[in-house]
Design an enzyme around this catalytic site. Sequence first.
Site, PDB file in Angstrom:
ATOM      1  N   CYS A 197       0.809  -1.226   0.000  1.00  0.00           N
ATOM      2  CA  CYS A 197       0.000   0.000   0.000  1.00  0.00           C
ATOM      3  C   CYS A 197       0.839   1.273   0.000  1.00  0.00           C
ATOM      4  O   CYS A 197       0.319   2.361  -0.248  1.00  0.00           O
ATOM      5  CB  CYS A 197      -0.960  -0.006   1.185  1.00  0.00           C
ATOM      6  SG  CYS A 197      -2.140  -1.362   1.089  1.00  0.00           S
ATOM      7  N   HIS A 216      -3.527   7.188   2.307  1.00  0.00           N
ATOM      8  CA  HIS A 216      -3.864   5.872   1.779  1.00  0.00           C
ATOM      9  C   HIS A 216      -5.234   5.490   2.346  1.00  0.00           C
ATOM     10  O   HIS A 216      -5.522   5.717   3.515  1.00  0.00           O
ATOM     11  CB  HIS A 216      -2.797   4.859   2.214  1.00  0.00           C
ATOM     12  CG  HIS A 216      -3.188   3.448   1.919  1.00  0.00           C
ATOM     13  ND1 HIS A 216      -3.539   3.040   0.663  1.00  0.00           N
ATOM     14  CD2 HIS A 216      -3.303   2.356   2.719  1.00  0.00           C
ATOM     15  CE1 HIS A 216      -3.856   1.749   0.699  1.00  0.00           C
ATOM     16  NE2 HIS A 216      -3.722   1.316   1.938  1.00  0.00           N
ATOM     17  N   ASN A 246      -9.991  -0.213  -0.488  1.00  0.00           N
ATOM     18  CA  ASN A 246      -8.529  -0.126  -0.509  1.00  0.00           C
ATOM     19  C   ASN A 246      -8.013  -0.702  -1.827  1.00  0.00           C
ATOM     20  O   ASN A 246      -8.047  -1.907  -2.026  1.00  0.00           O
ATOM     21  CB  ASN A 246      -7.958  -0.908   0.683  1.00  0.00           C
ATOM     22  CG  ASN A 246      -6.439  -0.849   0.753  1.00  0.00           C
ATOM     23  OD1 ASN A 246      -5.785  -0.348  -0.154  1.00  0.00           O
ATOM     24  ND2 ASN A 246      -5.883  -1.383   1.831  1.00  0.00           N
TER      25      ASN A 246
END
Length: 330
Positions: free
Chosen positions: A117, A257, A287
């Site tokens: 990520c 994020h 996500n």
Amino acid sequence: MSKKVTAAITGVGGYVPEDRLTNFDLEKMVDTNDEWIRTRTGIEERRILKGEGKGVSAMAVPAVQEILKKKNIDPLEIDCLICCTVTPDMVFPATANIICDKLGAKNAWGFDLQAACSGFLYGLTTGAMFIESGRYKKVVVVGTDKMSAIVDYQDRATCIIFGDGAGAVLLEPNNEGYGVLDSILRSDGSGCSYLHMKAGGSVKPASIETVMAREHYAYQEGQPVFKFAVKGMADISAELLENNNLTGDDIAWLVPHQANLRIIDATANRMGLPREKVMINIQKYGNTTAATIPLCLWEWENQLKKGDKLVLSAFGGGFTWGATLVKWGY
Ligand SMILES: CC(C)(COP(=O)(O)OP(=O)(O)OC[C@H]1O[C@@H](n2cnc3c(N)ncnc32)[C@H](O)[C@@H]1OP(=O)(O)O)[C@@H](O)C(=O)NCCC(=O)NCCS
């Protein structure tokens, strides 16, 4: 005396697949419910890339093409393309090569960068250094992930979080101080056990047994990841502000994020930023791993003003984490 060359973000592109997977769809697949998912994560739906033979390059290419079109740039002008992903089209060759071929970027070299990520921040920092060195004039950094390819839709704690998408930025040299100003990147490999894929690598190659044991899916222990992420993202974002003698008041936007709304809120609180200054689209996309931050920039592009100071902040598997300070250039 010549001014230091910085790497300005001069264009943004994005792509999300049409197909939606809502919390209500997930209710029919695993033992969960819309209310639990919304209150624990902030997510309402995600996009899923469907269609045989479609991998992350199928999303990255339109994202990059959007930039080329908006900026009227020939693909032959691209010097280098960094593809940040944990779900490459294939283990090899690098997806960057496949993307460049599909774009017709015949003069570009490129490579894949894997930092989960935090991939986009690692890629942005690396690409910026290529520009700052004076060696390259047009560097594309793309974050693209097809998490639906590695998510176990029998694992209710993990499958609710992830979605598919791609976002890209173009970096070009700037002499007026716009662009990537500072970056702190960290990693801690001892976090591997909490978030990883058990098989398919050289430690445990694919076999009938690994497939039967469902070991080709992302394995996540949500709670420890959550704890590390809250601390990691908040600490590093505060550190970046401190190192640059800035406070939350100086920052126009936090671009976090998008893993969990609670992690985003904790980071914003630590930096003293109200919700209005935080880019949040987790409710729509979930996500998307390396794509979350460029997808936010893509969505907010029209609201950004020249000179705005942005903090980009991420935490991911590995563990990897980081924060980057950007002065918006257009
Ligand atoms: C995954 C995550 C949403 C789970 O939320 P949580 O609040 O930590 O939930 P827990 O894992 O403590 O589980 C709490 C309970 O909910 C249950 N639960 C888990 N998933 C559920 C779901 N989808 N629906 C309903 N209940 C669920 C658990 O089984 C547990 O039940 P129990 O108390 O009876 O044992 C959260 O841990 C998270 O976001 N972690 C970080 C993920 C992340 O950022 N990953 C990407 C790396 S950047």
